[in-house]
Design a protein around this motif. Structure first.
Motif, PDB file in Angstrom:
ATOM      1  N   TYR A 102      -0.142   4.732  -6.236  1.00 27.32           N
ATOM      2  CA  TYR A 102       0.208   3.782  -7.285  1.00 27.32           C
ATOM      3  C   TYR A 102      -0.414   2.410  -7.039  1.00 27.32           C
ATOM      4  O   TYR A 102      -0.662   1.989  -5.912  1.00 27.32           O
ATOM      5  CB  TYR A 102       1.729   3.656  -7.411  1.00 27.32           C
ATOM      6  CG  TYR A 102       2.459   3.226  -6.152  1.00 27.32           C
ATOM      7  CD1 TYR A 102       2.696   1.881  -5.897  1.00 27.32           C
ATOM      8  CD2 TYR A 102       2.911   4.168  -5.238  1.00 27.32           C
ATOM      9  CE1 TYR A 102       3.364   1.482  -4.750  1.00 27.32           C
ATOM     10  CE2 TYR A 102       3.585   3.779  -4.096  1.00 27.32           C
ATOM     11  CZ  TYR A 102       3.803   2.442  -3.853  1.00 27.32           C
ATOM     12  OH  TYR A 102       4.450   2.047  -2.718  1.00 27.32           O
ATOM     13  N   TRP A 103      -0.670   1.745  -8.189  1.00 26.99           N
ATOM     14  CA  TRP A 103      -1.213   0.395  -8.208  1.00 26.99           C
ATOM     15  C   TRP A 103      -0.421  -0.428  -9.227  1.00 26.99           C
ATOM     16  O   TRP A 103       0.120   0.114 -10.193  1.00 26.99           O
ATOM     17  CB  TRP A 103      -2.688   0.397  -8.618  1.00 26.99           C
ATOM     18  CG  TRP A 103      -3.552   1.274  -7.766  1.00 26.99           C
ATOM     19  CD1 TRP A 103      -3.815   2.589  -7.937  1.00 26.99           C
ATOM     20  CD2 TRP A 103      -4.265   0.876  -6.592  1.00 26.99           C
ATOM     21  NE1 TRP A 103      -4.644   3.070  -6.960  1.00 26.99           N
ATOM     22  CE2 TRP A 103      -4.950   2.022  -6.113  1.00 26.99           C
ATOM     23  CE3 TRP A 103      -4.413  -0.333  -5.894  1.00 26.99           C
ATOM     24  CZ2 TRP A 103      -5.753   1.991  -4.980  1.00 26.99           C
ATOM     25  CZ3 TRP A 103      -5.226  -0.363  -4.773  1.00 26.99           C
ATOM     26  CH2 TRP A 103      -5.882   0.787  -4.312  1.00 26.99           C
ATOM     27  N   GLU A 104      -0.377  -1.730  -8.995  1.00 29.25           N
ATOM     28  CA  GLU A 104       0.243  -2.605  -9.983  1.00 29.25           C
ATOM     29  C   GLU A 104      -0.523  -2.453 -11.297  1.00 29.25           C
ATOM     30  O   GLU A 104      -1.755  -2.438 -11.322  1.00 29.25           O
ATOM     31  CB  GLU A 104       0.208  -4.060  -9.525  1.00 29.25           C
ATOM     32  CG  GLU A 104       1.162  -4.356  -8.378  1.00 29.25           C
ATOM     33  CD  GLU A 104       2.612  -4.105  -8.740  1.00 29.25           C
ATOM     34  OE1 GLU A 104       2.977  -4.338  -9.920  1.00 29.25           O
ATOM     35  OE2 GLU A 104       3.386  -3.656  -7.857  1.00 29.25           O
ATOM     36  N   PRO A 132       5.596   0.907 -10.412  1.00 29.15           N
ATOM     37  CA  PRO A 132       4.482   1.844 -10.614  1.00 29.15           C
ATOM     38  C   PRO A 132       4.580   3.125  -9.783  1.00 29.15           C
ATOM     39  O   PRO A 132       3.807   4.044  -9.995  1.00 29.15           O
ATOM     40  CB  PRO A 132       3.281   1.005 -10.162  1.00 29.15           C
ATOM     41  CG  PRO A 132       3.832   0.126  -9.094  1.00 29.15           C
ATOM     42  CD  PRO A 132       5.225  -0.224  -9.536  1.00 29.15           C
ATOM     43  N   TYR A 158      -3.957   3.905 -15.417  1.00 27.34           N
ATOM     44  CA  TYR A 158      -4.082   2.527 -14.942  1.00 27.34           C
ATOM     45  C   TYR A 158      -4.283   1.569 -16.106  1.00 27.34           C
ATOM     46  O   TYR A 158      -5.227   1.733 -16.899  1.00 27.34           O
ATOM     47  CB  TYR A 158      -5.245   2.428 -13.962  1.00 27.34           C
ATOM     48  CG  TYR A 158      -5.485   1.043 -13.401  1.00 27.34           C
ATOM     49  CD1 TYR A 158      -4.529   0.409 -12.618  1.00 27.34           C
ATOM     50  CD2 TYR A 158      -6.684   0.371 -13.664  1.00 27.34           C
ATOM     51  CE1 TYR A 158      -4.755  -0.857 -12.101  1.00 27.34           C
ATOM     52  CE2 TYR A 158      -6.923  -0.900 -13.156  1.00 27.34           C
ATOM     53  CZ  TYR A 158      -5.945  -1.504 -12.377  1.00 27.34           C
ATOM     54  OH  TYR A 158      -6.166  -2.769 -11.871  1.00 27.34           O
ATOM     55  N   THR A 159      -3.418   0.584 -16.226  1.00 26.73           N
ATOM     56  CA  THR A 159      -3.443  -0.571 -17.132  1.00 26.73           C
ATOM     57  C   THR A 159      -3.361  -0.237 -18.625  1.00 26.73           C
ATOM     58  O   THR A 159      -2.773  -0.998 -19.385  1.00 26.73           O
ATOM     59  CB  THR A 159      -4.710  -1.433 -16.902  1.00 26.73           C
ATOM     60  OG1 THR A 159      -5.873  -0.719 -17.290  1.00 26.73           O
ATOM     61  CG2 THR A 159      -4.797  -1.893 -15.461  1.00 26.73           C
TER      62      THR A 159
END
Length: 359
Positions: A102-104, A132, A158-159
């Protein structure tokens, strides 16, 4: 719990209600929980859902949803429609999705094809929280959800704002199956009964979204009763243009109380012959609406026939046992002395010879 099984015959686009009685004969509170299991599950892998995939990095490493508990590595797109769980109208089940890297800024989307038209975009949206690393959603079928096996899609990416279709540079998509039960419903999925209490639960059969045919399943009941912590109540439903529904003006009664039986028939020629029998055996009649005086809990079964079509209906009458009352042995007392009588707990009403109503 009585009866020990439920059977219903109905025409398409109709409903009927039967009742289950729960009795707590013990001395402590009884807590119970109902869950449905469906036998008519047809996973159709030929359905034409839109394609979707991701390029990994963040990915779905674990999904927990009812009976689904699936660990996995990243496959860009993974078809897990061989894994399924049951959910009924009126139920809420938590979905948990773990992001394996996971990533912000990571997000998660979940879609279920409630109306089974192979399109995720026209169904009620599912609100996903958390992230996340772990995303969760409280999932409840909408009231117009169609019975049967349908598709659930989960996407981590992602995003970007999650969409059910198309490819993304990062993330993963996984598909699962959900067995939607809209034909077998109960008004209380769980509850607690005090010692000596009885609860009557309404069971609704709904054929609105069902094709003609035979459907079956069961209620799985769990409780804190150490002698019977878990058991199943088999349930069957026949959907046909020729259907028979048996009724009774009382579904539970006292011993030898009068009960009026009747039967409604849908379809056929309009001219019917009736044959009633019972379990336990001993009752037989060809009247349409006989009167019975059961001395024990009995299922009454009727066969209706118009010369071409025939179908069965049944109704269960739960006979409540007479209360056993003891106020102790005969006692001799002197004038002016006091003695206390106790009729015992667990009865609904009390009436003494002096007109008082206490235990």
């Amino acid at each position: 719990v009585s009866p020990s099984e439920l059977n219903q015959s109905l025409p398409p686009d109709s409903t009927a209600v039967q009742f289950l009685s729960i009795i707590n004969p013990g001395e402590l509170d009884l807590s119970y929980h109902f869950k449905t299991y469906l036998n008519n599950k047809n996973i159709d892998n030929t359905l034409s859902y839109c394609e979707a995939s991701g390029g990994c990095d963040e990915h779905i490493s674990f999904v927990s949803f009812g009976g689904i508990n699936n660990f996995s590595a990243c496959d860009e797109y993974a078809d897990y429609t061989n894994l399924s769980t049951d959910i009924s109208l009126g139920q809420t089940i938590e979905l948990s999705v773990t992001n394996g890297m996971y990533w912000e800024g990571d997000s998660c989307g979940v879609w279920i094809d409630w109306n089974q038209n192979e399109d995720f975009t026209d169904d009620e949206p599912i609100i996903v929280s958390g992230g996340p690393e772990i995303f969760t959603a409280e999932i409840s079928p909408p009231n117009d959800a169609k019975s049967g096996t349908t598709r659930m899609r989960i996407r981590v990416l992602y995003t970007e704002i999650p969409q059910p279709c198309g490819d993304t540079e990062w993330g993963e998509v996984e598909d699962y199956s959900v067995n939607v039960n809209a034909w077998l419903l109960i008004d209380e999925w769980e509850g607690t009964l005090a010692a000596g209490e009885t609860d009557e639960l309404s069971v609704t059969f709904n054929t609105e979204s069902l094709d003609p045919g035979d459907y079956s399943g069961s209620f799985h009941v769990t409780s804190n009763d150490p002698e019977r912590p878990a058991f199943d109540i088999p349930v069957s439903l026949n959907v046909s243009d020729f259907s028979v529904v048996a009724t009774a003006d009382l579904t539970y009664c006292c011993i030898d109380e009068e009960v009026q039986l009747d039967v409604d028939v849908v379809g056929g020629t309009g001219s019917y012959a009736y044959t009633w029998t019972s379990e336990p055996a001993g009752f037989n009649t060809t009247l349409r609406n006989p009167v019975v005086n059961p001395v024990e809990s009995t299922r009454y079964i009727v066969l209706a026939n118009d010369g071409t079509n025939s179908a069965y209906g049944s109704i269960y009458v739960d006979v409540m046992p007479s209360p056993e009352v003891s106020i102790g042995p005969d006692t001799s007392i002197c004038a002016g002395e006091e003695v206390i009588f106790d009729a015992g707990f667990g009865h609904t009403t009390y009436e003494w010879q002096d007109g008082s109503h206490g235990q």
